[in-house]
Each structure stands twice: as structure tokens, then as C-alpha cells.
Design a protein around this motif. Structure first.
Motif, PDB file in Angstrom:
ATOM      1  N   LEU B  26       0.840  -1.204   0.000  1.00 38.04           N
ATOM      2  CA  LEU B  26       0.000   0.000   0.000  1.00 38.04           C
ATOM      3  C   LEU B  26       0.876   1.254   0.000  1.00 38.04           C
ATOM      4  O   LEU B  26       0.651   2.189  -0.770  1.00 38.04           O
ATOM      5  N   TYR B  30       1.200   3.764  -3.444  1.00 40.45           N
ATOM      6  CA  TYR B  30       0.756   5.156  -3.304  1.00 40.45           C
ATOM      7  C   TYR B  30       1.950   6.109  -3.187  1.00 40.45           C
ATOM      8  O   TYR B  30       1.786   7.252  -2.791  1.00 40.45           O
ATOM      9  N   PHE B 334     -10.408  -1.533 -13.450  1.00 42.13           N
ATOM     10  CA  PHE B 334      -9.822  -1.947 -12.171  1.00 42.13           C
ATOM     11  C   PHE B 334      -8.616  -2.866 -12.338  1.00 42.13           C
ATOM     12  O   PHE B 334      -7.538  -2.607 -11.804  1.00 42.13           O
ATOM     13  N   PHE B 335      -8.807  -3.954 -13.072  1.00 39.34           N
ATOM     14  CA  PHE B 335      -7.687  -4.905 -13.204  1.00 39.34           C
ATOM     15  C   PHE B 335      -6.603  -4.292 -14.084  1.00 39.34           C
ATOM     16  O   PHE B 335      -6.890  -3.539 -15.004  1.00 39.34           O
ATOM     17  N   PRO B 349      -4.853  -7.572  -9.566  1.00 39.61           N
ATOM     18  CA  PRO B 349      -5.889  -6.730  -8.952  1.00 39.61           C
ATOM     19  C   PRO B 349      -5.360  -5.301  -8.896  1.00 39.61           C
ATOM     20  O   PRO B 349      -4.173  -5.084  -8.645  1.00 39.61           O
ATOM     21  N   PRO B 352      -6.947  -0.244  -4.492  1.00 36.83           N
ATOM     22  CA  PRO B 352      -8.137  -0.326  -3.644  1.00 36.83           C
ATOM     23  C   PRO B 352      -8.940   0.979  -3.563  1.00 36.83           C
ATOM     24  O   PRO B 352     -10.087   0.954  -3.143  1.00 36.83           O
ATOM     25  N   PHE B 353      -8.331   2.099  -3.926  1.00 33.34           N
ATOM     26  CA  PHE B 353      -9.091   3.358  -3.957  1.00 33.34           C
ATOM     27  C   PHE B 353      -8.394   4.319  -4.907  1.00 33.34           C
ATOM     28  O   PHE B 353      -7.200   4.167  -5.199  1.00 33.34           O
ATOM     29  N   ARG B 354      -9.159   5.293  -5.384  1.00 27.01           N
ATOM     30  CA  ARG B 354      -8.626   6.271  -6.337  1.00 27.01           C
ATOM     31  C   ARG B 354      -8.448   7.613  -5.681  1.00 27.01           C
ATOM     32  O   ARG B 354      -9.248   8.003  -4.832  1.00 27.01           O
ATOM     33  N   MET B 355      -7.432   8.342  -6.103  1.00 26.13           N
ATOM     34  CA  MET B 355      -7.182   9.674  -5.550  1.00 26.13           C
ATOM     35  C   MET B 355      -7.121  10.666  -6.703  1.00 26.13           C
ATOM     36  O   MET B 355      -6.408  10.438  -7.682  1.00 26.13           O
TER      37      MET B 355
END
Lengths: 439, 396
Positions: B26, B30, B334-335, B349, B352-355
Motif C-alpha cells: 500500500l 501510493y 480496475f484490473f 488486482p 483499492p481506492f482512487r485519488m
């Protein structure tokens, strides 16, 4: 004394519009670390199950209220709400009314983060979507948690966490090898989404610290839960192999499973008497020999086929049966202590009562006591991790409905008492939730 | 100007398998610079974990490893060698965060406990992940995913009441540990950025799991009621379970409007007062029996699509093979395809979230020791000869 304690997120203010579990779980994590969370609730959506008539409804639902009694104000006594909303403030504000929106925007001006988990059109309908909030406060960080995301053909689809578990493949794999799809016994998709959401907020805050820029975060619960199936997805992309349920097995280990232990012999129903289990995971031949030793090296363990991992994997059913015969003669806690004492990975399947009294969690101070004005004094599961310099703690019980209206409207927004009264009189700031049937 | 949320952060990652690596994945995806420190000659144990392409084990091709270690750098270092801890301490001087998931006591035995490292770098955040935490009576017990699920209370709540408790599939306690570690680490970073003070974080998988039991512990404290296993049913909502449609399983849930739900299912009996009440879970068998015949007359896809038009939260019970062609994942892209010099182009995968300002980016996982030169020569200023020497002595 307590207020002087250092808190990791001291000074951070979060407006929390979220309901049920995923969003509130995210803000719980931030609250436990010392952020000021202001829950914004309204009569129609209190997130507290609505106002119920006084009753003792029985079952798990009835048990969700202290002593099984919904009390005069059920919405202040609901276990669900009170567990996940400790350490937070709550105000009431109706965002379908212009004055509610105006007050909300004033609050946005003095806050750092807005959290919401409505379906995608709701915030826009309130006139409070991200462009508006950014105009109100250019540094604001807004996060929307939704089932499927803010765009795409399913954006308006409704779902709860259980639906997401089904839609990512988790329900199908949560099953006995021969059985139909079940589901995790807890709101797993909600918790997993909430954890990712808290991470997202903190990442955005770090970026804002360096650049002064806020931003918008689009968290689709389905996408936040998919990565936890990573290895099964990779197996599919690599080999087109579709994961099937394997119950309590785990391929690189054998034996690996959940075995019946001697009944608890406690008071309670027949089932409860029998319902004692031990999880065992043997990951090497060395551990296997240690395990055999604990069992007293019965003759069957000398069978060649059990000497190697491949042999044990090939004979797992027989192995499980033989181990189960041995474990059923002992108490599950005793088994755990015996096996762990010999270096074998083992854990009693703790039921909720045992978990609540687990000596290790007790020693670590995991459970903390809070006194709630309407729910009484109880111990709650505490902060999820420990920190050496800024230990999180349970400081405040969950807020009663509208409990912090005066603090937020008066102290933070500088409204006069009259203005605060006006909000209540005009129904912008509700005094109590709608009854369950109306809501 | 940084372009990722966590740009500029330097993370040393001593962790292996799943829990620690998911937390640093993570951080890395990011934007943080994560330097994964692997023990020579084999590296992270997940390099030896399934799945592999065509089931051919290869330390650079484990699907589990490739997925969990995107966007990271890899260097090799043997902390058990005499020079290992010294070299490691030099890396600590320039790091913001250290993540480790050894058994408690291992770091101290290497002279690398938090107190020692904080002397070198007082702003260091050290995150330790273990099954039972860094102290307490079970501290030295060994664990695994199923053990943490059992002792965190999750297994006792999952499965059929008359069968064995059931663990959640794959390694869910490990992921929960990783997620808690990631959130805890960024909380500590917030504090450090305010005060300059680092600290030590203690994440226990047992506690991570016990934290997500959906009210079960509080319900027990409130009224002495210890929830048990309920198969696919929910303890408060009825119906909320997997049921059989004409062609396959579907997740059935009523949502907020019972009237609506009854009308949709053409089941007027559901409007009887005892069923229309929030207390209908007392009659779950009857409620489900009234729904089942209608479900069996309709295909799951049809129920899902038309039900959603009525705003009823039906959901498909999908298999892993049905995810990639799914229209919603597809519309959102997504993928993600990621190329790797040895494992090739594979679908992973996604994020898990978009910014909006700082979109995440997952780059391929590193080869074992791929960044030794970059880090040891480029950052620590060792010479090529030093490096050869270290390699010959099994230190890197």
C-alpha cells in the motif's frame, strides 16, 4: 491528566456523514488515534436503527441493547453503534434543508476531512459534492465510500457489505469443501473497506502537508476488498485455475485444520457442550514430529506416508480423522497450551465469551471500560494496535443523538444560543430520530 | 512537486510472507520508496509460495509474491552475519519507516530493537507485526493465519452451527494485520510530521481480528449473549443470505423497504405483520420459504439486474473466473496488466481506492537483490569491490 496524553492525530478534524459500518469503522480508527470526529446525523438517517418502541425483543437483536432492553431511547443504547462510534462527537443536521447545508458548509471551512458513504447521487442532491466542498475549503479532503464506485454501469446499485462479499468471490470461497457458499460471520467487507479508507485519508493528509492541496478519494468497497483475494486472482490469471472452497485447509501445510476438542461441559444447550474446537497448523516435518511427540507417538504416526508433507497432503482425510480422535479427548485450551508449549502452531477457537476473558488480551489491556450515560458501564474492544509514544485509548463513550450540537454549533461555529435553538425549532437539527417504522 | 500521495517517504521493509508486505505494498503503490530487505540466498518466503505459472516453482514467478511486492525495490542482506546489522543501521539513518514481522524478540537479538534504532534515528517509525503482539503471555507462541482467525474470534462466528468453525479463505488474518499496520504507520507519520518524534507500533493479528467482530463483543458485554455461527444468515437482518435461484446462487437481502421487497418477489404473505417487523428474524425459516419458490423461477442475473432497478440490494455470488469480464470492473479499469521480465505480462488486482490528485501506480515486483547496486553503491556509497566482497561472504 488524560487530556495531556499525546495523541497521534491531535488537531485533525473529520466530518463523518457515514452510516452503518464501513465508514464508521474508518473514522473509529482515526478517532482512537485522537482525531476529532464529528458525526453528522439526522432524524431520518441516524445510523442508530431509528427510535424503537420500548421492548425486550430477544434474539441477537434484543441482546444488542443493555440487558436486552431497548430502553426509552433505543438509539442511544445500540451495541453496534456504541462500539464503533466511541471517541466521536455527534450532531444533528438535516442536509435536505437549505439552512442545514449552509451550516454544514461552515463546518467544512474549519475541518480537514469529510467522509461519506451514500450512493453516488446523494451528496450532489444535497448540493454538497466535491466541487462545492472544494470551493468552500480548498484544502478539504473528501472521501466517498460506495459499493461499486462513483462511475460505471453499477454506480447507482445498492448494496451492503454482504453483497460485496458475494460480488468479489469471497462468499463462494467461504465454504466447506462440499458445501454451498456461506459468508464471513462478521461484516468483513465493511471492515476491510474501512481500513483502506482510513489509510487513504492519512495518505491524502500527508500529501496535503507537503503541497497544501486537498483532494477527492473514490473508494469502491468492491475494489477495496478484491485485493485480499490476490493469490486466487493471480492463480486465475496465470493458470486459468478457478479457486474452489477448501474449508479449513491450506495447501502448503498438513495437517491444517480445525479439530473437535472435548466438550466444554458448561451450562447451556447441548450444542454448546460439544462446541469446542482447536485449530492446528503444521508447516514443517520438524513440527510434525513435535506434534506426534505431544500425542505420545501413537503407532499410526509411524506410517511412512505421514513422514513427509506430500504424503500428509495426499492422506489428509485420514490424517484429520486420526488427529480428531486424539483432540476430542482434551479440553481445547489445554490442547492449545500443550501444543504451543512444544512449538506446534495451535489456537483454541475462542467463542465470544472466551475471547472477552482471554488472559492474553486482558494482560495487554485490549479491553477498555467506558461509562455511557444511557447504556451504562461496559468494557469495549479497545484500540486495534499499540503505540509507544501516542497510545490510543477509549476516552469518550459513543455520543448520544445530537449530544454535541451545542459544542459544535456554539463553540466551534460561534452561533448564539438563539441560533442553536432556531436550528432545532425549524427542524434543521433534530432532537430525536424518526421512529423505526417511519425511517 | 511530489506526484504521488506518499512521494518522498523512505520505508525499510524487513517483513515477509503476507501481513507486512501488504502494508508496504500500500505504501509503495501510493508513492513511498519501499526498500525490501531480503535474506540471501532465498529471499522472502512468499517467493516459494503458490501459485506459479504452469505450477512450475520459480522464486521470481510466485503470483503471491508478485502481487504483494509491486512498486518495491529489493536488496539482499543477511542480518545474522556480523556485518549485517551494521549495514542495516546505516540504512536506518536515512529512513522514515521500518516495517518488520519477525517473531517478537528477533530484532532485539540482532541488536536492532526500537531503542537501539531510535538512537540512530529519533524520528524513525518502527512497525512490528506479529501474531500475538510484542508482549503478554502468548508473545512467544507461534502462529499462522488460521490460528489468528481462531484466537481472534472470527472462526467461531463463521460456518454452520452444527459443523466445525470455518476459516475465511486464503489468508485473511494476515491481510487484516497488514491493513492495521498501514493505518497505524501513517497515524504515527502524522504525529512525527507534527513533532519530529518517531515511535514503535505493535500490531497483533489476534487483536486486528478481534477488532472487526461486528458488535459481537459489545453485545456480549451488554447482555451476556455470545453470538455463534449462523451459516449464511445474518444475526440481525432477515433475509440476508445466499440462496438458490433458478440457475445459480444469489445473495438475497431486503434492503430498507420491505413493502417494495415483498411486491418485487410477488409474495404478499411477506406483508403479514410478524414478517413486516424488524423482529422477523425470529421466523427466518418461514421468510426464506416464502421467497425460495420465486427465486427458483428466475435466473440470478435477471433478479440482480431488475432487483437493482427496484433498488433492492441483490448481489451475484461470483467465482474468481467471473471477475475480470465483469462490466463494472471493466468500466472502471480496475484490473491492471503489469509486465515482468521473467513472469511476463499478467493481470493483477488494481488499486483499492482512487485519488484525484495523486493517482496510485503499481509497478512490477523486484527481482531478488535487483537494487543492490542502486542502494549500496548509490545511496550508501559502497564501491563495486565492497559489493563483490559482501556477496562472497554471504552478507548480501
Amino acid at each position: 491528566m488524560l487530556s495531556k496524553e499525546k495523541r497521534a492525530l491531535a488537531g485533525l478534524r473529520v466530518i463523518d456523514l457515514s452510516q452503518i459500518f464501513a465508514g464508521p469503522y474508518a473514522t473509529k480508527l482515526l478517532a482512537d488515534m485522537g482525531a476529532e470526529i464529528i458525526r453528522v446525523e439526522c432524524a431520518a438517517r441516524s445510523g442508530r436503527g431509528g427510535a424503537l418502541p420500548r421492548m425486550k425483543p430477544g434474539g441477537a437483536f434484543g441482546a444488542s441493547f443493555p440487558d436486552g432492553d431497548t430502553g426509552e431511547k433505543s438509539y442511544n443504547r445500540f451495541a453496534y453503534y456504541n462500539e464503533v462510534n466511541r471517541n466521536k462527537y455527534a450532531i444533528t443536521l438535516d442536509l435536505t434543508k437549505p439552512l442545514g447545508v449552509e451550516v454544514f458548509r461552515r463546518l467544512v471551512r474549519i475541518s480537514d476531512v469529510v467522509v461519506e458513504n451514500f450512493t453516488p447521487r446523494v451528496m450532489k442532491n444535497f448540493g454538497l459534492d466535491y466541487p462545492v466542498l472544494r470551493e468552500t475549503n480548498p484544502q478539504i479532503i473528501m472521501i466517498s465510500l460506495s459499493g461499486y464506485g462513483q462511475d460505471g454501469p453499477y454506480r447507482d446499485y445498492v448494496t451492503y457489505g454482504e453483497g460485496i462479499e458475494a460480488m468479489v468471490g469471497l462468499s463462494q470461497l467461504t465454504a466447506y469443501p462440499d458445501g454451498e457458499p456461506l459468508k464471513p460471520g462478521v461484516a468483513y467487507a465493511d471492515a476491510t473497506s474501512g481500513l483502506h479508507a482510513a489509510f487513504a485519508i492519512l495518505a491524502a493528509l500527508r500529501y496535503r502537508r507537503l503541497t497544501g492541496k486537498g483532494q477527492y478519494i473514490d473508494l469502491a468497497m468492491r475494489e477495496a476488498v478484491t485485493p485480499i483475494l490476490g493469490e486466487a486472482i493471480m492463480d486465475y490469471t496465470m493458470n486459468k485455475r478457478v479457486a474452489r472452497p477448501i474449508g479449513n485447509r491450506h495447501p502448503p501445510m498438513a495437517p491444517h485444520g480445525c479439530y473437535r476438542a472435548q466438550g466444554r461441559g458448561e451450562k447451556g444447550g447441548e450444542n454448546e457442550k460439544e462446541d469446542a474446537w482447536i485449530a492446528i497448523a503444521v508447516s514443517s516435518d520438524e513440527e510434525w514430529r513435535a506434534f506426534c511427540n505431544v500425542m505420545g507417538d501413537p503407532p499410526w504416526t509411524r506410517d511412512e506416508k505421514f513422514a513427509t508433507l506430500s504424503g500428509r497432503l495426499a492422506s489428509q482425510e485420514e490424517l484429520d480423522r486420526l488427529i480428531g480422535e486424539w483432540t476430542s479427548g482434551y479440553d481445547h485450551i489445554e490442547l492449545m497450551n500443550m501444543l504451543q508449549g512444544s512449538g506446534v502452531k495451535a489456537g483454541a477457537v475462542l467463542n465470544i465469551a472466551e475471547l472477552a476473558h482471554d488472559p492474553h488480551l486482558k494482560e495487554r489491556g485490549f479491553y477498555e471500560e467506558l461509562s455511557h450515560p444511557e447504556a451504562g458501564t461496559h468494557r469495549y474492544p479497545g484500540v486495534s494496535w499499540q503505540m509507544s509514544r501516542t497510545p490510543g485509548r477509549l476516552r469518550l463513550p459513543a455520543p448520544c443523538f445530537g449530544e454535541h450540537n451545542r459544542y459544535v454549533f456554539g463553540e466551534l461555529l460561534g452561533m448564539s444560543d438563539e441560533e442553536v435553538w432556531r436550528l432545532a425549532d425549524e427542524g434543521v437539527s433534530a432532537r430525536e430520530p424518526l421512529s423505526y417504522l417511519e425511517a | 512537486m511530489p506526484h504521488r500521495a506518499l512521494s518522498g517517504l523512505v520505508v525499510l521493509d524487513l517483513s515477509e510472507n503476507i501481513s507486512g508486505p501488504y502494508s508496504t505494498k500500500l505504501l509503495a503503490d501510493y508513492g513511498a520508496e519501499v526498500i525490501k530487505i531480503e535474506k540471501p540466498p532465498l529471499g522472502d518466503s512468499s517467493r516459494r509460495a503458490e501459485p506459479f505459472p504452469n505450477d512450475q516453482p520459480d522464486p521470481e514467478k510466485s503470483g503471491l509474491f508478485l502481487f504483494l511486492n509491486t512498486s518495491k525495490k529489493s536488496i539482499t542482506l543477511n542480518l545474522e552475519s556480523e556485518m549485517g546489522p551494521q549495514i542495516f543501521k546505516r540504512l536506518v539513518e536515512g529512513a522514515d519507516i521500518l516495517v518488520e514481522n519477525f517473531r517478537p524478540g528477533v530484532m532485539a537479538s540482532l541488536g536492532l530493537d526500537f531503542e537501539a534504532l531510535a538512537e540512530i534515528n529519533p524520528a524513525l517509525i518502527m512497525t512490528s507485526i506479529s501474531y500475538f503482539g510484542q508482549w503478554g503471555p502468548y508473545r512467544d507462541w507461534d502462529g499462522s493465519d488460521i490460528i489468528a482467525q481462531a484466537m481472534g474470534g472470527l472462526m467461531g462466528l463463521t460456518g454452520e452451527a452444527d459443523r466445525a468453525p470455518l476459516k475465511l479463505p486464503l489468508s485473511q488474518a494476515e491481510f487484516q494485520g497488514g491493513l492495521n499496520a498501514a493505518v497505524a504507520t501513517l497515524s504515527a507519520l502524522y504525529f512525527r510530521d507534527e513533532t519530529g518524534e518517531g515511535q514503535h507500533i505493535d500490531v497483533s493479528l489476534q487483536e486486528a481480528v478481534a477488532s472487526i467482530l461486528e458488535g459481537a463483543l459489545t453485545i456480549y458485554r451488554y447482555s451476556g449473549f455470545a453470538r455463534g455461527r449462523m451459516g449464511s444468515r445474518h444475526h440481525l437482518q432477515c433475509p440476508s443470505r445466499v440462496m438458490e435461484a433458478k440457475d445459480r446462487f444469489i445473495h438475497v437481502q431486503a434492503g430498507a423497504n420491505w413493502d417494495h421487497f415483498s411486491t418485487f418477489l410477488e409474495a404478499p404473505h411477506l406483508m403479514e405483520p410478524r414478517f413486516a417487523s424488524i423482529l422477523r428474524y425470529h421466523y427466518a425459516d418461514e421468510v426464506e420459504a416464502l421467497i425460495q419458490p420465486w427465486l427458483e423461477k428466475h435466473d440470478a442475473r435477471e433478479i440482480f439486474a431488475t432487483g437493482q432497478e427496484w433498488r433492492i440490494p441483490f448481489a451475484m455470488v461470483l467465482g474468481i473466473d467471473e471477475l475480470m469480464g465483469d462490466p463494472q470492473y471493466e468500466a472502471r479499469g480496475f484490473f491492471q496488466e503489469i509486465d515482468h521480465p521473467l513472469a511476463g505480462r499478467l493481470i493483477y488486482p488494481g488499486a483499492p481506492f482512487r485519488m484525484s490528485e495523486t493517482p496510485p501506480e503499481a509497478r512490477r515486483a523486484p527481482l531478488l537483490g535487483e537494487h543492490n547496486e542502486e542502494v549500496y553503491i548509490g545511496e550508501l556509497g559502497l564501491s563495486k569491490d565492497n559489493l563483490t566482497d559482501l556477496k562472497e561472504h554471504g552478507i548480501i
